[in-house]
Design a protein around this motif. Structure first.
Motif, mmCIF file in Angstrom:
data_model
loop_
_atom_site.group_PDB
_atom_site.id
_atom_site.type_symbol
_atom_site.label_atom_id
_atom_site.label_comp_id
_atom_site.label_asym_id
_atom_site.label_seq_id
_atom_site.Cartn_x
_atom_site.Cartn_y
_atom_site.Cartn_z
ATOM 1 N N ARG A 168 30.086 7.911 -13.489
ATOM 2 C CA ARG A 168 31.202 7.192 -12.844
ATOM 3 C C ARG A 168 32.234 8.171 -12.261
ATOM 4 N NH1 ARG A 168 31.022 4.258 -17.804
ATOM 5 N NH2 ARG A 168 33.110 5.018 -18.287
ATOM 6 N N ILE A 169 32.410 9.305 -12.926
ATOM 7 C CA ILE A 169 33.307 10.338 -12.376
ATOM 8 C C ILE A 169 32.746 10.817 -11.029
ATOM 9 C CG2 ILE A 169 34.074 12.737 -12.703
ATOM 10 C CD1 ILE A 169 34.311 12.075 -15.731
ATOM 11 N N PHE A 170 31.438 11.040 -10.991
ATOM 12 C CA PHE A 170 30.832 11.501 -9.729
ATOM 13 C C PHE A 170 30.866 10.414 -8.655
ATOM 14 C CE2 PHE A 170 28.376 14.840 -12.304
ATOM 15 C CZ PHE A 170 29.255 15.847 -11.943
ATOM 16 N N VAL A 171 30.773 9.157 -9.064
ATOM 17 C CA VAL A 171 30.893 8.082 -8.070
ATOM 18 C C VAL A 171 32.307 8.126 -7.460
ATOM 19 C CG1 VAL A 171 30.911 5.588 -7.690
ATOM 20 C CG2 VAL A 171 29.160 6.598 -9.170
ATOM 21 N N ALA A 172 33.309 8.355 -8.301
ATOM 22 C CA ALA A 172 34.687 8.449 -7.783
ATOM 23 C C ALA A 172 34.781 9.581 -6.756
ATOM 24 C CB ALA A 172 35.676 8.676 -8.932
ATOM 25 N N ILE A 173 34.090 10.683 -7.035
ATOM 26 C CA ILE A 173 34.099 11.815 -6.091
ATOM 27 C C ILE A 173 33.359 11.445 -4.805
ATOM 28 C CG2 ILE A 173 33.193 14.160 -5.736
ATOM 29 C CD1 ILE A 173 33.943 14.650 -8.675
ATOM 30 N N ALA A 174 32.209 10.796 -4.957
ATOM 31 C CA ALA A 174 31.436 10.400 -3.765
ATOM 32 C C ALA A 174 32.263 9.472 -2.876
ATOM 33 C CB ALA A 174 30.131 9.723 -4.189
ATOM 34 N N LYS A 228 24.824 0.180 -11.463
ATOM 35 C CA LYS A 228 23.759 0.171 -12.467
ATOM 36 C C LYS A 228 22.415 0.538 -11.859
ATOM 37 C CE LYS A 228 23.691 -2.849 -15.784
ATOM 38 N NZ LYS A 228 23.668 -4.156 -16.480
ATOM 39 N N HIS A 229 22.182 0.079 -10.655
ATOM 40 C CA HIS A 229 20.906 0.377 -10.006
ATOM 41 C C HIS A 229 20.780 1.894 -9.770
ATOM 42 C CE1 HIS A 229 17.357 -0.134 -7.549
ATOM 43 N NE2 HIS A 229 17.914 0.652 -6.661
ATOM 44 N N ALA A 230 21.839 2.488 -9.255
ATOM 45 C CA ALA A 230 21.787 3.941 -8.997
ATOM 46 C C ALA A 230 21.631 4.709 -10.305
ATOM 47 C CB ALA A 230 23.053 4.380 -8.258
ATOM 48 N N PHE A 231 22.365 4.294 -11.323
ATOM 49 C CA PHE A 231 22.309 4.996 -12.609
ATOM 50 C C PHE A 231 20.916 4.895 -13.233
ATOM 51 C CE2 PHE A 231 23.195 5.259 -17.265
ATOM 52 C CZ PHE A 231 23.664 6.566 -17.272
ATOM 53 N N ALA A 232 20.264 3.754 -13.011
ATOM 54 C CA ALA A 232 18.939 3.546 -13.612
ATOM 55 C C ALA A 232 17.820 4.207 -12.813
ATOM 56 C CB ALA A 232 18.663 2.050 -13.740
ATOM 57 N N THR A 233 18.144 4.737 -11.644
ATOM 58 C CA THR A 233 17.105 5.377 -10.829
ATOM 59 C C THR A 233 16.703 6.705 -11.484
ATOM 60 O OG1 THR A 233 18.094 4.401 -8.870
ATOM 61 C CG2 THR A 233 16.559 6.211 -8.510
ATOM 62 N N ASP A 234 15.423 6.909 -11.587
ATOM 63 C CA ASP A 234 14.935 8.138 -12.214
ATOM 64 C C ASP A 234 14.808 9.227 -11.141
ATOM 65 O OD1 ASP A 234 13.775 10.130 -13.637
ATOM 66 O OD2 ASP A 234 12.177 8.898 -14.508
ATOM 67 N N VAL A 235 15.678 10.216 -11.197
ATOM 68 C CA VAL A 235 15.689 11.246 -10.147
ATOM 69 C C VAL A 235 14.966 12.525 -10.584
ATOM 70 C CG1 VAL A 235 17.836 10.432 -9.065
ATOM 71 C CG2 VAL A 235 17.955 12.132 -10.909
ATOM 72 N N PRO A 272 13.826 7.156 -6.040
ATOM 73 C CA PRO A 272 14.440 7.080 -4.706
ATOM 74 C C PRO A 272 13.409 7.302 -3.597
ATOM 75 C CG PRO A 272 15.062 9.116 -5.845
ATOM 76 C CD PRO A 272 14.268 8.315 -6.815
ATOM 77 N N SER A 273 13.634 6.668 -2.457
ATOM 78 C CA SER A 273 12.715 6.855 -1.325
ATOM 79 C C SER A 273 12.969 8.222 -0.687
ATOM 80 C CB SER A 273 12.969 5.768 -0.277
ATOM 81 O OG SER A 273 14.239 5.986 0.311
ATOM 82 N N ASP A 274 12.001 8.682 0.124
ATOM 83 C CA ASP A 274 12.151 9.968 0.805
ATOM 84 C C ASP A 274 13.377 9.970 1.710
ATOM 85 O OD1 ASP A 274 9.963 10.855 -0.466
ATOM 86 O OD2 ASP A 274 8.600 10.695 1.252
ATOM 87 N N GLN A 275 13.585 8.819 2.348
ATOM 88 C CA GLN A 275 14.724 8.701 3.274
ATOM 89 C C GLN A 275 16.052 8.842 2.523
ATOM 90 O OE1 GLN A 275 14.791 4.869 5.071
ATOM 91 N NE2 GLN A 275 15.944 5.543 6.856
ATOM 92 N N THR A 276 16.114 8.201 1.366
ATOM 93 C CA THR A 276 17.326 8.283 0.552
ATOM 94 C C THR A 276 17.543 9.717 0.091
ATOM 95 O OG1 THR A 276 16.744 6.096 -0.240
ATOM 96 C CG2 THR A 276 18.481 7.238 -1.425
ATOM 97 N N LEU A 277 16.445 10.343 -0.329
ATOM 98 C CA LEU A 277 16.573 11.723 -0.817
ATOM 99 C C LEU A 277 17.070 12.644 0.282
ATOM 100 C CD1 LEU A 277 13.390 12.120 -3.010
ATOM 101 C CD2 LEU A 277 15.779 12.191 -3.756
ATOM 102 N N ALA A 278 16.535 12.442 1.483
ATOM 103 C CA ALA A 278 16.949 13.299 2.602
ATOM 104 C C ALA A 278 18.456 13.170 2.835
ATOM 105 C CB ALA A 278 16.180 12.917 3.855
ATOM 106 N N ALA A 279 19.000 12.007 2.506
ATOM 107 C CA ALA A 279 20.436 11.807 2.730
ATOM 108 C C ALA A 279 21.291 12.461 1.639
ATOM 109 C CB ALA A 279 20.736 10.308 2.800
ATOM 110 N N LEU A 310 25.326 9.951 -5.959
ATOM 111 C CA LEU A 310 25.148 9.958 -4.497
ATOM 112 C C LEU A 310 24.236 8.823 -4.037
ATOM 113 C CD1 LEU A 310 24.716 13.816 -3.921
ATOM 114 C CD2 LEU A 310 26.737 12.443 -3.382
ATOM 115 N N LEU A 311 23.425 8.302 -4.969
ATOM 116 C CA LEU A 311 22.521 7.196 -4.614
ATOM 117 C C LEU A 311 23.234 5.854 -4.511
ATOM 118 C CD1 LEU A 311 19.377 7.927 -6.846
ATOM 119 C CD2 LEU A 311 19.592 8.219 -4.366
ATOM 120 N N VAL A 312 24.457 5.784 -5.011
ATOM 121 C CA VAL A 312 25.169 4.495 -4.943
ATOM 122 C C VAL A 312 25.339 4.106 -3.469
ATOM 123 C CG1 VAL A 312 27.363 3.312 -5.392
ATOM 124 C CG2 VAL A 312 26.385 4.837 -7.123
#
Ligand code: PSV
Ligand code: MN
Length: 400
Positions: free
Chosen positions: A273-279, A347-354, A7-14, A323-325
């Protein structure tokens, strides 16, 4: 195509402020020796007493910084000194008592049920225990009464499902009426086990109906292991959240039934996916959902503290990925009926290495970058084993 990325710094800050508000409650029972109905394999360092369990929980909190609360089971964890001794024992370790879990499933009198027993004196005994649990919660400053009932039947004809439903309705309403303002009643459901024909609160719909009848402070508790195969848990979560009826989670993972494996060990994409529902629900509401994130696991083979630390960091990683979705992009794809693009957002958010980002985030907060490594190198486990083993031997544990 989704590809692993950082994730970018900007995304992380969010996303990091929301992640920082994620508090995960530990179960006292996750630190003790547990097993299956076929037996227990004991661990030298497993907790024996309440103090041991709280020490272990404090160790998890020390390395993760996000687990200040411990759930307790009334029958297993309340010391002789009662509520004040319990609250003090937690406070001495920088912890708080979280959910209070009454126990109306273990005593012999509950062989044929607790609040749905045909015998009115057993029903009364169960309700009295629930009322005592409310008072205990009040005395220790807990905000959550977590109710799980083993009530059910094993054979067709054994019980009147309607009568039992009514007894449940009355009991929960009586307990709700005794709760102070600010306390939430969580009603947990489970399709089977220990009952194998019918369970009185078998699914989220029954839990929701009973909670609504009990009163405004009652909500539903979703234990991720308490669903029949194939059930769509994130749909249940989204539905309950939108109804204002989602009260909390018991996180764990499973392959077959209520296996109590570590969260995300079998199906991390489901937890995501549960957390995406919460987000999504939180975005629609404009604020955090007031729900308890609790772990309900028993670790038979893994070292217990390691399993708990692994669970907490996994939950944080999956929550961060959710949260990255990009919810705007997701909505755009939905409006264009672009199913593939919508799925790719997930899929993109899930594949992001955090992991590297979370390690840096932890360090910036004065926490170990790698909580598991910090625990392993601390020597806590061998010290706990040395201190506990003599007590275990004395209490008749099967140690050489
Ligand atoms: C029942 O299976 C359950 O999920 C309930 O939450 C209990 O409190 C917990 O496990 C421990 O027995
Ligand atoms: Mn549970």
């Amino acid at each position: 195509m989704a590809s692993p990325s950082h994730p970018s710094d900007q995304t992380l800050a969010a996303i990091l402020p929301r992640l920082g508000r994620l508090s995960i409650e530990l179960p006292s029972w996750g630190f003790a020796d547990t097993g299956t109905r076929f037996g227990k394999f004991l661990q030298d360092a497993a907790a024996l007493s309440l103090d041991d369990k709280l020490d272990d929980a404090a160790e998890v909190h020390r390395v993760t910084g996000c687990c200040p609360q411990v759930a307790v089971h009334v029958l297993w964890d309340v010391p002789e000194g009662g509520a004040s001794a319990l609250a003090n024992a937690a406070a001495q370790r920088g912890l708080r008592i979280g959910s209070i879990n009454p126990n109306v499933f273990q005593d012999q009198c509950y062989k044929h049920g607790s609040v749905s027993n045909e015998d009115p004196s057993i029903r009364r005994r169960a309700i009295n225990h629930l009322l005592e649990s409310v008072r205990l919660g009040q005395a220790v400053g807990s905000r959550t009464l977590a109710l799980w009932f083993a009530d059910g039947t094993n054979y067709p004809g054994q019980g009147s499902m309607i009568r039992r439903k009514r007894w449940f309705t009355e009991a929960l309403a009586e307990v709700h009426a005794a709760m102070p303002v600010g306390m939430t009643m969580l009603v947990e459901y489970k399709p089977f086990e220990p009952a194998f024909y019918h369970t009185d609160i078998a699914d989220w719909g029954m839990a929701c109906a009973l909670a609504r009848r009990a009163g405004p402070q009652a909500k539903v508790l979703v234990d991720t292991g308490h669903h029949l195969p194939g059930q769509n848990i994130e749909h249940i979560v989204a539905f309950l959240a939108d109804e204002g009826m989602l009260g909390g989670f018991h996180f764990n993972d499973r392959h077959y039934a209520d296996d109590d494996l570590t969260t995300g060990s079998i199906d991390p994409y489901r937890v995501f996916r549960i957390f995406v529902a919460i987000a999504e629900a939180e975005r629609a509401l404009g604020h955090d959902l007031p729900i308890d994130y609790m772990i309900d696991q028993s670790h038979n083979l893994k070292p217990k503290i390691e399993a708990m630390v692994q669970t907490v960091t996994t939950v944080q990683e999956l929550f961060a990925k959710a949260l990255l979705v990009d919810l705007d992009a997701l909505d755009g794809a939905r409006q264009r009926r672009d199913i593939v693009a919508a799925e790719e957002c997930l899929k993109h958010a899930f594949a992001t290495d955090v992991r590297a980002a979370l390690a840096a985030w932890r360090e910036s907060r004065g926490l170990p970058a790698d909580p598991l490594a910090a625990h392993r190198s601390s020597g806590y486990e061998s010290r706990a084993a040395a201190a506990r083993l003599p007590r275990k031997r004395a209490s008749g544990g099967s140690y050489a």
